[in-house]
Design an enzyme around this catalytic site. Structure first.
Site, PDB file in Angstrom:
ATOM      1  N   ILE A 216       0.822  -1.212   0.000  1.00 35.73           N
ATOM      2  CA  ILE A 216       0.000   0.000   0.000  1.00 35.73           C
ATOM      3  C   ILE A 216       0.852   1.257   0.000  1.00 35.73           C
ATOM      4  O   ILE A 216       0.316   2.365   0.026  1.00 35.73           O
ATOM      5  CB  ILE A 216      -0.953   0.023   1.213  1.00 35.73           C
ATOM      6  CG1 ILE A 216      -0.176  -0.093   2.514  1.00 35.73           C
ATOM      7  CG2 ILE A 216      -1.984  -1.083   1.104  1.00 35.73           C
ATOM      8  CD1 ILE A 216      -1.042  -0.012   3.754  1.00 35.73           C
ATOM      9  N   SER A 222      11.458   2.196   3.569  1.00 38.23           N
ATOM     10  CA  SER A 222      10.482   1.204   4.014  1.00 38.23           C
ATOM     11  C   SER A 222       9.487   0.894   2.915  1.00 38.23           C
ATOM     12  O   SER A 222       9.398   1.596   1.908  1.00 38.23           O
ATOM     13  CB  SER A 222       9.723   1.704   5.251  1.00 38.23           C
ATOM     14  OG  SER A 222       8.976   2.864   4.923  1.00 38.23           O
ATOM     15  N   CYS A 223       8.767  -0.192   3.151  1.00 38.30           N
ATOM     16  CA  CYS A 223       7.647  -0.567   2.294  1.00 38.30           C
ATOM     17  C   CYS A 223       6.515  -0.992   3.222  1.00 38.30           C
ATOM     18  O   CYS A 223       6.739  -1.719   4.193  1.00 38.30           O
ATOM     19  CB  CYS A 223       8.037  -1.711   1.366  1.00 38.30           C
ATOM     20  SG  CYS A 223       6.748  -2.167   0.182  1.00 38.30           S
ATOM     21  N   VAL A 224       5.312  -0.530   2.946  1.00 42.61           N
ATOM     22  CA  VAL A 224       4.181  -0.784   3.832  1.00 42.61           C
ATOM     23  C   VAL A 224       3.194  -1.722   3.151  1.00 42.61           C
ATOM     24  O   VAL A 224       2.848  -1.541   1.982  1.00 42.61           O
ATOM     25  CB  VAL A 224       3.491   0.527   4.236  1.00 42.61           C
ATOM     26  CG1 VAL A 224       2.337   0.264   5.186  1.00 42.61           C
ATOM     27  CG2 VAL A 224       4.497   1.463   4.891  1.00 42.61           C
ATOM     28  N   LYS A 238       4.709  -2.042   8.362  1.00 41.70           N
ATOM     29  CA  LYS A 238       5.803  -1.268   7.773  1.00 41.70           C
ATOM     30  C   LYS A 238       7.088  -2.088   7.859  1.00 41.70           C
ATOM     31  O   LYS A 238       7.632  -2.316   8.928  1.00 41.70           O
ATOM     32  CB  LYS A 238       5.960   0.058   8.514  1.00 41.70           C
ATOM     33  CG  LYS A 238       7.050   0.958   7.964  1.00 41.70           C
ATOM     34  CD  LYS A 238       7.118   2.249   8.771  1.00 41.70           C
ATOM     35  CE  LYS A 238       8.216   3.174   8.272  1.00 41.70           C
ATOM     36  NZ  LYS A 238       8.294   4.408   9.094  1.00 41.70           N
ATOM     37  N   ASP A 339       8.600  16.343  10.613  1.00 38.01           N
ATOM     38  CA  ASP A 339       8.116  16.008   9.272  1.00 38.01           C
ATOM     39  C   ASP A 339       6.594  16.141   9.224  1.00 38.01           C
ATOM     40  O   ASP A 339       5.893  15.254   8.745  1.00 38.01           O
ATOM     41  CB  ASP A 339       8.547  14.594   8.885  1.00 38.01           C
ATOM     42  CG  ASP A 339       8.428  14.355   7.378  1.00 38.01           C
ATOM     43  OD1 ASP A 339       8.383  15.346   6.615  1.00 38.01           O
ATOM     44  OD2 ASP A 339       8.384  13.187   6.962  1.00 38.01           O
TER      45      ASP A 339
END
EC number: 2.7.11.1
Length: 565
Positions: A216, A222-224, A238, A339
């Site tokens: 998603i 990172s990759c979620v 995550k 952020d």
């Protein structure tokens, strides 16, 4: 721990019982003679304490140390033995029994040693894990990417922390030496209340082996994935990239420690984490609850933007402000987000806003500056379009840097525009702040040029003026002139739908007066106003608030011709 203690006590009792049994074994062999031949008389009168049996013309008796065969006085009593010759030791059969019992004792002792070694190993793993996740000052890697794609932030929290309990399958405990360090993998457990340690296998199954169909969102670090946990709940998992460096474990553990301390309705909660070796690579994952509507930026750009009425946008702004206020003033320790942006503000199906992605967060010292650093940041971390001037120029971040970034978010809610986008002539890129600041100086342009076309003019002009004014104050060049997040919450509370009866408490004529008079009366609504508010009531920053922002000491100022620029 309790089971191990009970096992050790049971083994000790068994050993004591065996020792007692061994002490009761016959340890004397007697050869006895008698003058009579009636064995029944001898057995009943003279061998009650021994086990005697006839052997041709003599008797062999096995006796304990405290009981020997009865010998006739003077050797004249024919009903007892005339003499006995006793020696220490046992017969062959008794020796066999002694050897078998000795073997049992050895086996039990061996088992006890094994249990002790297992207990010692588990204690080493426990100490290793305790040291790894002990309270540390959160730090941030300098090479960590600023953010991940907005759809990666689809995280949700529908229940309180007490309801966030998940059934976790057990795994084999063990410790592994790798890269010259002790890396412990133990049975999944809870830390810091409801934060769970998941196994890699469980999260792999939840994401269908990290299938591309479950992705998603992507990011530089990172990759979620969207995953289905064993209890049926949907979670955002995550999966962090494996960076090179000796401080990777420390950075991850401090991030988990930081996230586990945060408990607020407007901050996305952490469900759990995973940190273990899978093959030759270390896998580090964070598990959050799934947010059904995604990020604020997704909603503004997508079909949901048509449903975002002006009242919803005010509520979103207020919820996000409360989340930042909690981080700045009530979290322990206080936190600088660094952020703040629309992709890091998530919305649930009820349009409740929550702050997320604290991967670059810093703890604050008592003076409001990031702790552990007395010099400017060596590299900018964040997202272009949201940088405060003092941070972009000198690398100095503070709470007011977050306030500036939140001002950009307010402009996005008002205009629907992205922080940096291509203009209509497709020449270069245009900053939302640079485009909006001239329009924020004129009340007429605020109403005619700033509002999002999707609103179709359906908003209260007074509320639009207040929101625009608040955005302008957050975007001031001087950090000291910007309002705090507490003051931002107080101002937004005056226009939220839940406090519509209190809107008149804010002097609308103040918004566009001359700069000199604005400075004179700023103390009345900003510093002094919030101070008196603190004296009048105690505010609980751990839950959503709906307090009003009253200005009893500020008199309305008439609009002067010099107020327009």
């Amino acid at each position: 721990m309790k089971m191990r203690v009970e096992t050790a006590l049971a083994i000790l009792l068994v050993l004591i019982s065996i020792q007692q049994c061994y002490g009761g074994v016959s340890n004397y062999t007697c050869t006895c003679f008698s003058s009579g031949n009636r064995s029944d008389i001898l057995e009943s009168n003279c061998s009650t304490s021994c086990n005697c049996r006839p052997d041709r013309d003599q008797w062999v008796c096995l006796c304990p140390a405290n009981g020997f065969p009865v010998i006739a006085i003077g050797g004249s009593n024919s009903s007892c033995f005339t003499s006995c010759n006793c020696s220490a030791g046992a017969t062959k059969s008794s020796k066999k029994q002694y050897l078998s019992r000795k073997l049992v004792i050895v086996i039990l002792l061996f088992c006890g040693v094994l249990i002790s070694l297992a207990f010692l190993a588990s204690m080493i793993c426990y100490i290793c894990r305790k040291d790894k996740f002990s309270g540390q000052t959160p730090s941030v890697s300098s090479d960590r990417e600023s953010s991940w794609h907005s759809s990666a932030n689809l995280i949700n929290r529908k229940s309180s922390v007490s309801q966030s309990k998940i059934s976790i399958s057990s795994s084999v405990a063990g410790c592994f030496f790798q890269n010259a360090s002790l890396f412990c993998v133990s049975k999944p457990e809870t830390i810091h209340g409801a934060i769970f340690q998941f196994s890699y296998t469980e999260l792999e199954q939840a994401t269908n082996k990290f299938s591309s169909n479950s992705v998603i969102g992507h990011g530089g670090s990172s990759c979620v994935y969207r995953g289905q946990l064993k209890d049926g709940k949907t979670a955002a998992i995550k999966r962090l990239n494996t960076p090179k460096g000796d401080d990777t474990d420390t950075l991850f553990s401090t991030e988990v420690e930081l996230l586990s301390r945060l408990h607020h309705y407007h901050v996305v909660p952490l469900i759990g984490y995973c940190s273990e070796f899978h093959g030759k690579h270390a896998e580090r994952l964070l598990v959050f609850e799934y947010m059904s509507y995604g990020s604020l930026r997704d909603c503004l750009d997508g079909e949901l933007g048509e449903k975002m009425t002006w009242n919803i946008r005010i509520s979103v702004a207020l919820g996000a402000a409360r989340g930042l206020e909690y981080l700045h003033e009530a979290a322990a320790p206080r936190i600088l987000h660094r952020d703040v942006k629309s992709t890091n503000i998530l919305l649930d199906e009820n349009w409740h806003a929550k702050i997320t992605d604290l991967g670059m967060a810093k703890c604050l010292s008592s003076d409001g500056l990031q702790s552990g650093s007395s010099s400017p940041t060596t590299g900018l971390q964040g997202t272009f379009g949201y940088f405060a001037p003092e941070y972009a120029i000198a690398g100095c971040a503070s709470q007011m840097s977050d306030v500036f970034s939140f001002g950009v978010v307010l402009l996005e809610l008002i205009t629907g525009r992205k922080p940096i986008q291509k203009p209509s002539n497709n020449k270069g890129e245009e900053s939302l702040v640079i485009w909006a600041v001239p329009r924020l100086q004129d009340s007429k342009r605020v109403i005619e040029e700033l509002p999002d076309p999707r609103l179709n003019g359906k908003f209260a002009e007074e509320e639009m003026q207040i929101m625009a004014y608040l955005a302008k104050e957050c975007l001031l060049l001087d950090p000291e002139s910007r309002p705090t997040m507490r003051e931002v919450v107080q101002i937004l509370s005056t226009i939220t739908p839940d406090t519509s009866s209190r809107r008149r408490n804010f002097p609308i004529n103040y918004l566009f007066q001359s700069n000199e008079k604005k400075k004179e009366s700023k103390v009345g609504w900003s510093r002094g106003g919030s101070k008196s508010g603190q004296e009048e009531e105690t505010v609980d920053l751990t839950e959503p608030r709906f307090e009003s922002f009253c200005l009893p000491n500020v008199k309305p100022v008439l609009l002067e011709p010099s107020a327009h620029i």
